[in-house]
Scaffold this active site. Structure first.
Site, short mmCIF file in Angstrom:
data_model
loop_
_atom_site.label_atom_id
_atom_site.label_comp_id
_atom_site.label_asym_id
_atom_site.label_seq_id
_atom_site.Cartn_x
_atom_site.Cartn_y
_atom_site.Cartn_z
N GLU A 1 -0.69 -10.54 3.57
CA GLU A 1 -0.49 -9.63 4.69
C GLU A 1 -0.89 -10.28 6.01
O GLU A 1 -0.20 -10.13 7.03
CB GLU A 1 -1.29 -8.35 4.46
CG GLU A 1 -0.76 -7.48 3.33
CD GLU A 1 -1.70 -6.38 2.92
OE1 GLU A 1 -1.29 -5.52 2.12
OE2 GLU A 1 -2.87 -6.37 3.39
N LYS B 1 -8.60 -4.15 5.28
CA LYS B 1 -7.38 -4.10 4.50
C LYS B 1 -7.66 -4.69 3.13
O LYS B 1 -8.70 -5.26 2.89
CB LYS B 1 -6.27 -4.91 5.18
CG LYS B 1 -5.85 -4.36 6.54
CD LYS B 1 -4.82 -5.23 7.22
CE LYS B 1 -3.65 -5.53 6.34
NZ LYS B 1 -2.95 -4.31 5.85
N GLY B 2 -6.69 -4.55 2.25
CA GLY B 2 -6.78 -5.26 0.98
C GLY B 2 -7.17 -4.44 -0.22
O GLY B 2 -7.52 -5.00 -1.26
N GLY B 3 -7.09 -3.11 -0.10
CA GLY B 3 -7.38 -2.30 -1.28
C GLY B 3 -6.45 -2.64 -2.44
O GLY B 3 -6.82 -2.52 -3.60
N ASP C 1 2.38 -2.58 8.31
CA ASP C 1 1.41 -2.60 7.21
C ASP C 1 0.41 -1.47 7.38
O ASP C 1 0.26 -0.92 8.48
CB ASP C 1 0.68 -3.95 7.18
CG ASP C 1 0.23 -4.35 5.79
OD1 ASP C 1 0.24 -3.47 4.89
OD2 ASP C 1 -0.12 -5.52 5.58
N GLY C 2 -0.27 -1.16 6.30
CA GLY C 2 -1.29 -0.12 6.32
C GLY C 2 -2.68 -0.70 6.45
O GLY C 2 -2.87 -1.90 6.66
N GLY D 1 0.80 -1.21 0.00
CA GLY D 1 0.00 0.00 0.00
C GLY D 1 0.84 1.27 0.00
O GLY D 1 2.06 1.24 0.16
N SER D 2 0.15 2.40 -0.16
CA SER D 2 0.83 3.67 -0.35
C SER D 2 1.58 4.14 0.90
O SER D 2 2.68 4.68 0.80
CB SER D 2 -0.17 4.74 -0.80
OG SER D 2 -1.21 4.88 0.16
N THR D 3 0.98 3.95 2.08
CA THR D 3 1.66 4.40 3.30
C THR D 3 2.87 3.52 3.59
O THR D 3 3.94 4.00 3.97
CB THR D 3 0.70 4.38 4.50
OG1 THR D 3 -0.48 5.13 4.18
CG2 THR D 3 1.34 5.00 5.73
#
Length: 208
Positions: free
Chosen positions: A106, A97-99, A84-85, A29-31
């Site tokens: 994860e 989660k999981g976009g 994790d984000g 993810g982005s973060t």
């Protein structure tokens, strides 16, 4: 502070939990992408001996770009830390989660870590899960229709995730499909939904 700056601040703070000699789960993810950048800088500046276990092919590529040595759960079954984000988090610390479609890996990595640190900015905080993001459900292709029917019976509006750049469904790193289950008004009982999905044949995992 704008959203991008908030993501960077969360990532930089999370990376401070990493210390010399650790084996660290690297989320997606982005973060988390910012966290990989900051971790790579620390490895270079401080000479940290750190090994990472990536949760997706994309994370593996990013980690290598930032000079983070990698390993696997075959070689290191127990991790010191996982970063994790999340797409959403409520005040009970329940997550969606999981976009990015990597939720199954994860969860495996987080489960093997002594400590799991979730990187979120204030825009991810919700009073009720499901109000902003759908729950991703990873399924065998042959099970997609039965699982969608079960989700509809549970009050969801499920759709098969497709890619804009190609015809057909998005395929995960496991070669499976993702159903995005939207719940108008949010999820009434996350624990019950979790049990229903975990018990459903054809479901590998989901984003709760």
């Amino acid at each position: 502070m704008d959203r991008d700056s908030a993501k960077q601040a969360a990532a930089e703070a999370a990376v401070q939990f990493v210390s010399d000699g650790m084996c660290v789960g690297l989320g997606s993810g982005s973060t988390t992408a910012y966290a990989l950048e900051f971790l790579g800088r620390r490895i270079q500046a401080e000479g940290l001996d750190v090994r990472g276990v990536p949760t997706s092919f994309a994370t593996e590529r990013r980690a290598r770009t930032h000079g983070i040595p990698l390993t696997s759960l075959d070689d290191v079954p127990t991790l010191d830390l996982a970063l994790d984000g999340a797409d959403e988090v409520d005040d009970a610390f329940r997550l969606i989660k999981g976009g990015g479609g990597a939720h199954a890996r994860e969860k495996v990595v987080a489960n093997q870590a002594d400590r799991f640190v979730v990187l979120v900015d204030p825009t991810k905080e919700v009073e009720r899960l499901g109000t902003q993001f759908p729950v991703p459900v990873e399924v065998l292709p042959m099970a997609a229709t039965p699982v969608m029917n079960a989700l509809e019976a549970a009050g969801a509006s499920p759709t098969l995730r497709t890619a804009d750049a190609k015809d057909g469904p998005v395929v995960t790193d496991q070669g499976l499909w993702i159903i995005d289950a939207r719940f108008p008004g949010g999820i009434d009982a996350p624990e019950a939904l979790n049990r229903m999905l975990c018990d459903r044949p054809g479901v590998l995992d989901h984003g709760l």
